[in-house]
Design a protein around this motif. Sequence first.
Motif, PDB file in Angstrom:
ATOM      1  N   LEU A  99       5.518  27.429  78.275  1.00  0.00           N
ATOM      2  CA  LEU A  99       4.660  26.469  77.577  1.00  0.00           C
ATOM      3  C   LEU A  99       5.379  25.159  77.257  1.00  0.00           C
ATOM      4  CD1 LEU A  99       2.801  28.865  75.086  1.00  0.00           C
ATOM      5  CD2 LEU A  99       2.145  28.231  77.418  1.00  0.00           C
ATOM      6  N   THR A 100       6.456  24.887  77.960  1.00  0.00           N
ATOM      7  CA  THR A 100       7.167  23.621  77.747  1.00  0.00           C
ATOM      8  C   THR A 100       7.208  22.831  79.048  1.00  0.00           C
ATOM      9  OG1 THR A 100       9.352  24.564  78.223  1.00  0.00           O
ATOM     10  CG2 THR A 100       8.592  24.632  75.942  1.00  0.00           C
ATOM     11  N   ASP A 101       7.300  21.523  78.875  1.00  0.00           N
ATOM     12  CA  ASP A 101       7.263  20.623  80.018  1.00  0.00           C
ATOM     13  C   ASP A 101       8.475  19.696  80.059  1.00  0.00           C
ATOM     14  OD1 ASP A 101       5.684  19.491  82.264  1.00  0.00           O
ATOM     15  OD2 ASP A 101       5.698  17.697  81.017  1.00  0.00           O
ATOM     16  N   THR A 102       9.054  19.412  78.868  1.00  0.00           N
ATOM     17  CA  THR A 102      10.144  18.445  78.760  1.00  0.00           C
ATOM     18  C   THR A 102      11.272  19.033  77.929  1.00  0.00           C
ATOM     19  OG1 THR A 102       8.542  16.632  78.809  1.00  0.00           O
ATOM     20  CG2 THR A 102      10.756  16.106  78.035  1.00  0.00           C
ATOM     21  N   VAL A 103      12.499  18.789  78.378  1.00  0.00           N
ATOM     22  CA  VAL A 103      13.693  19.222  77.641  1.00  0.00           C
ATOM     23  C   VAL A 103      14.486  17.975  77.261  1.00  0.00           C
ATOM     24  CG1 VAL A 103      15.818  20.573  77.701  1.00  0.00           C
ATOM     25  CG2 VAL A 103      13.768  21.417  78.879  1.00  0.00           C
ATOM     26  N   LEU A 104      14.728  17.803  75.966  1.00  0.00           N
ATOM     27  CA  LEU A 104      15.478  16.665  75.449  1.00  0.00           C
ATOM     28  C   LEU A 104      16.812  17.147  74.909  1.00  0.00           C
ATOM     29  CD1 LEU A 104      12.664  14.948  73.346  1.00  0.00           C
ATOM     30  CD2 LEU A 104      13.297  14.445  75.704  1.00  0.00           C
ATOM     31  N   ALA A 105      17.858  16.454  75.272  1.00  0.00           N
ATOM     32  CA  ALA A 105      19.184  16.766  74.726  1.00  0.00           C
ATOM     33  C   ALA A 105      19.907  15.457  74.461  1.00  0.00           C
ATOM     34  CB  ALA A 105      19.987  17.634  75.687  1.00  0.00           C
TER      35      ALA A 105
ATOM     36  N   ARG B  89      13.831  20.714  72.247  1.00  0.00           N
ATOM     37  CA  ARG B  89      14.842  19.788  71.741  1.00  0.00           C
ATOM     38  C   ARG B  89      16.145  20.556  71.589  1.00  0.00           C
ATOM     39  NH1 ARG B  89      13.017  16.727  66.619  1.00  0.00           N
ATOM     40  NH2 ARG B  89      11.706  15.708  68.197  1.00  0.00           N
ATOM     41  N   VAL B  90      17.122  20.212  72.398  1.00  0.00           N
ATOM     42  CA  VAL B  90      18.404  20.914  72.421  1.00  0.00           C
ATOM     43  C   VAL B  90      19.353  20.236  71.440  1.00  0.00           C
ATOM     44  CG1 VAL B  90      20.357  21.635  73.843  1.00  0.00           C
ATOM     45  CG2 VAL B  90      18.048  21.529  74.838  1.00  0.00           C
ATOM     46  N   ARG B  91      19.832  20.995  70.488  1.00  0.00           N
ATOM     47  CA  ARG B  91      20.774  20.437  69.527  1.00  0.00           C
ATOM     48  C   ARG B  91      22.216  20.617  69.984  1.00  0.00           C
ATOM     49  NH1 ARG B  91      20.785  21.771  63.072  1.00  0.00           N
ATOM     50  NH2 ARG B  91      18.668  20.962  63.301  1.00  0.00           N
ATOM     51  N   GLU B  92      22.522  21.738  70.628  1.00  0.00           N
ATOM     52  CA  GLU B  92      23.915  22.011  70.965  1.00  0.00           C
ATOM     53  C   GLU B  92      23.975  23.057  72.069  1.00  0.00           C
ATOM     54  OE1 GLU B  92      27.993  23.556  68.655  1.00  0.00           O
ATOM     55  OE2 GLU B  92      26.061  23.496  67.599  1.00  0.00           O
ATOM     56  N   VAL B  93      24.843  22.831  73.048  1.00  0.00           N
ATOM     57  CA  VAL B  93      25.188  23.836  74.054  1.00  0.00           C
ATOM     58  C   VAL B  93      26.703  23.880  74.130  1.00  0.00           C
ATOM     59  CG1 VAL B  93      25.053  24.554  76.461  1.00  0.00           C
ATOM     60  CG2 VAL B  93      23.085  23.451  75.391  1.00  0.00           C
ATOM     61  N   THR B  94      27.280  25.041  73.840  1.00  0.00           N
ATOM     62  CA  THR B  94      28.722  25.221  73.892  1.00  0.00           C
ATOM     63  C   THR B  94      29.015  26.460  74.718  1.00  0.00           C
ATOM     64  OG1 THR B  94      29.061  24.190  71.736  1.00  0.00           O
ATOM     65  CG2 THR B  94      30.810  25.635  72.526  1.00  0.00           C
TER      66      THR B  94
ATOM     67  N   SER C 141      19.448  20.526  90.436  1.00  0.00           N
ATOM     68  CA  SER C 141      19.084  20.246  91.822  1.00  0.00           C
ATOM     69  C   SER C 141      18.809  18.766  92.071  1.00  0.00           C
ATOM     70  CB  SER C 141      17.857  21.076  92.213  1.00  0.00           C
ATOM     71  OG  SER C 141      16.787  20.833  91.300  1.00  0.00           O
ATOM     72  N   ASP C 142      18.350  18.050  91.040  1.00  0.00           N
ATOM     73  CA  ASP C 142      18.022  16.636  91.195  1.00  0.00           C
ATOM     74  C   ASP C 142      18.492  15.890  89.955  1.00  0.00           C
ATOM     75  OD1 ASP C 142      16.985  14.132  91.567  1.00  0.00           O
ATOM     76  OD2 ASP C 142      14.928  14.778  91.972  1.00  0.00           O
ATOM     77  N   PRO C 143      19.719  15.338  89.964  1.00  0.00           N
ATOM     78  CA  PRO C 143      20.251  14.701  88.751  1.00  0.00           C
ATOM     79  C   PRO C 143      19.442  13.500  88.284  1.00  0.00           C
ATOM     80  CG  PRO C 143      21.660  14.271  90.652  1.00  0.00           C
ATOM     81  CD  PRO C 143      20.673  15.314  91.082  1.00  0.00           C
ATOM     82  N   ARG C 144      18.674  12.867  89.185  1.00  0.00           N
ATOM     83  CA  ARG C 144      17.851  11.734  88.769  1.00  0.00           C
ATOM     84  C   ARG C 144      16.813  12.161  87.738  1.00  0.00           C
ATOM     85  NH1 ARG C 144      15.350   8.315  93.541  1.00  0.00           N
ATOM     86  NH2 ARG C 144      17.588   8.123  93.935  1.00  0.00           N
ATOM     87  N   ARG C 145      16.379  13.428  87.820  1.00  0.00           N
ATOM     88  CA  ARG C 145      15.351  13.924  86.896  1.00  0.00           C
ATOM     89  C   ARG C 145      15.892  14.147  85.489  1.00  0.00           C
ATOM     90  NH1 ARG C 145      10.681  12.514  89.268  1.00  0.00           N
ATOM     91  NH2 ARG C 145      10.720  13.066  91.486  1.00  0.00           N
ATOM     92  N   LEU C 146      17.203  13.988  85.309  1.00  0.00           N
ATOM     93  CA  LEU C 146      17.749  14.060  83.958  1.00  0.00           C
ATOM     94  C   LEU C 146      17.447  12.793  83.161  1.00  0.00           C
ATOM     95  CD1 LEU C 146      21.318  15.527  84.637  1.00  0.00           C
ATOM     96  CD2 LEU C 146      19.273  16.759  83.940  1.00  0.00           C
TER      97      LEU C 146
ATOM     98  N   ASP D 256      22.408  10.992  76.704  1.00  0.00           N
ATOM     99  CA  ASP D 256      21.160  11.632  76.302  1.00  0.00           C
ATOM    100  C   ASP D 256      20.354  11.879  77.575  1.00  0.00           C
ATOM    101  OD1 ASP D 256      22.071  11.145  73.755  1.00  0.00           O
ATOM    102  OD2 ASP D 256      20.723   9.455  73.398  1.00  0.00           O
ATOM    103  N   VAL D 257      19.680  13.022  77.642  1.00  0.00           N
ATOM    104  CA  VAL D 257      18.886  13.328  78.828  1.00  0.00           C
ATOM    105  C   VAL D 257      17.469  13.712  78.422  1.00  0.00           C
ATOM    106  CG1 VAL D 257      20.872  14.033  80.223  1.00  0.00           C
ATOM    107  CG2 VAL D 257      19.652  15.758  78.884  1.00  0.00           C
ATOM    108  N   ARG D 258      16.547  13.391  79.287  1.00  0.00           N
ATOM    109  CA  ARG D 258      15.143  13.768  79.126  1.00  0.00           C
ATOM    110  C   ARG D 258      14.701  14.368  80.459  1.00  0.00           C
ATOM    111  NH1 ARG D 258      11.010  12.164  75.647  1.00  0.00           N
ATOM    112  NH2 ARG D 258       8.916  12.577  76.451  1.00  0.00           N
ATOM    113  N   ILE D 259      14.510  15.675  80.482  1.00  0.00           N
ATOM    114  CA  ILE D 259      14.359  16.406  81.729  1.00  0.00           C
ATOM    115  C   ILE D 259      12.921  16.890  81.892  1.00  0.00           C
ATOM    116  CG2 ILE D 259      15.280  18.279  83.144  1.00  0.00           C
ATOM    117  CD1 ILE D 259      17.666  18.378  81.150  1.00  0.00           C
TER     118      ILE D 259
END
Length: 432
Positions: free
Chosen positions: A286-292, A262-267, A306-311, A151-154
Amino acid sequence: MTQPAEPEGASDDAPQEALSLRPLAAADWDAWYDALEVAFGEVEAAERRALWRALTEVDRALGVWDGAVPVGSAAAWTFRMAVPGGAVLPTAGVTMVGVAPTHRRRGVLTALMRHQLDEIHELGESLAVLKASEPGIYGRYGYGLAGWKLDVRIARSRVRILGPGPGRAQQQRIRLRLADPARSSAACERLYARQVPPRPGMLARRPGWDRLSLLDPPEERQGHTALQCVLAEDRRDGELLGYARYSTKVEWQHGGAAGEVRVREVTAAEPAAHAALWAYLLDLDLTDTVLAENLPVDDPLLHLVSDPRRLCPQLSDSLFVRLVEVGDALRSRRYAAPVDVVLEVADEFCPWNTGRWHLHSAGPATAAACEPTDAPADLALSVRELGAAYLGGGTLAALARAGLVRELRPGALAAASHAFAWDVAPWLPHEF
């Protein structure tokens, strides 16, 4: 969904005499599912419940009853799962497992699991899989943790997509287009189906299961929009190369936009499409955070940003595998290197698996053989450890370091561990 409704330490192997275990009748489904919701402590949206009812294979559902009251449940779905080498094997998807809180420690779950595994064996399915709400219980029924998820929170303003190396021309040929999720579903399902054989753990989608991917009850949105879909297509011929399904929620903090994606699926069928879709998701206004949730542990996103720590990646268990018929399961997959090993397998729940098995293969290009043998054993392990290593994610060497696999012939562990490993991590994106 599965739940550990009988904790470690329960000793009974069968329900007490007042309880009866029997197949589910269609007319009893609502009462049976009501009891499952009590066991889970939740009430599902009507739309989701109706879909589960439509998908339930009643002839593969079991109930334990105390008089006229259902107090335990277990079911299975008829699936096909990809294994290393590209074969897609008949697999039982274990689900809807629960026991009423008033009937724990009475052998209910053990009876359900035993009866279900016997039925799976009789049907000729060599594999069973499940996702556990709480995983601690299922090892004693032979299920091993075979696949993890990320799970990632970007913080999207802190990262950018670098793109797949020199593939700028490839990226330029990709067109992104918003599409209605339902109307684009058939094309997306065809793309999903092409991704199944190369990825161990993926389930082929049976008819009707596409509705679960599109399910979007308003009461479950938590302030998000309805489900949205973006397609990545080839500009030249319109071929679908990838898709993403997601929703957004607009929020404001201190006068600025702080919305959420909120990302449900990427294929995606190719790297350029995968990069283009993630670049889109990380650049929505208008978004600040991406959750997958539920990305594979080897997802290309880990290398694209560019910065995997930010995932802020978070690892958690996902897929549990049980070998119901050891010989058939082991000879149905391919092996990354030549292997010639005798396995001493312990299996308390499926005694037909207990004993020594001679596994040999010339490598990934050839079929394997696996037969019972009286030859001396090279490795000793339980069926749970075989399940954990079966899809090539967890290694036999790591299990040995945990004291769960014993090497009986020097050198056997390293060779077998290398052969069981696979270069594509197991992953289960299919909900059930």
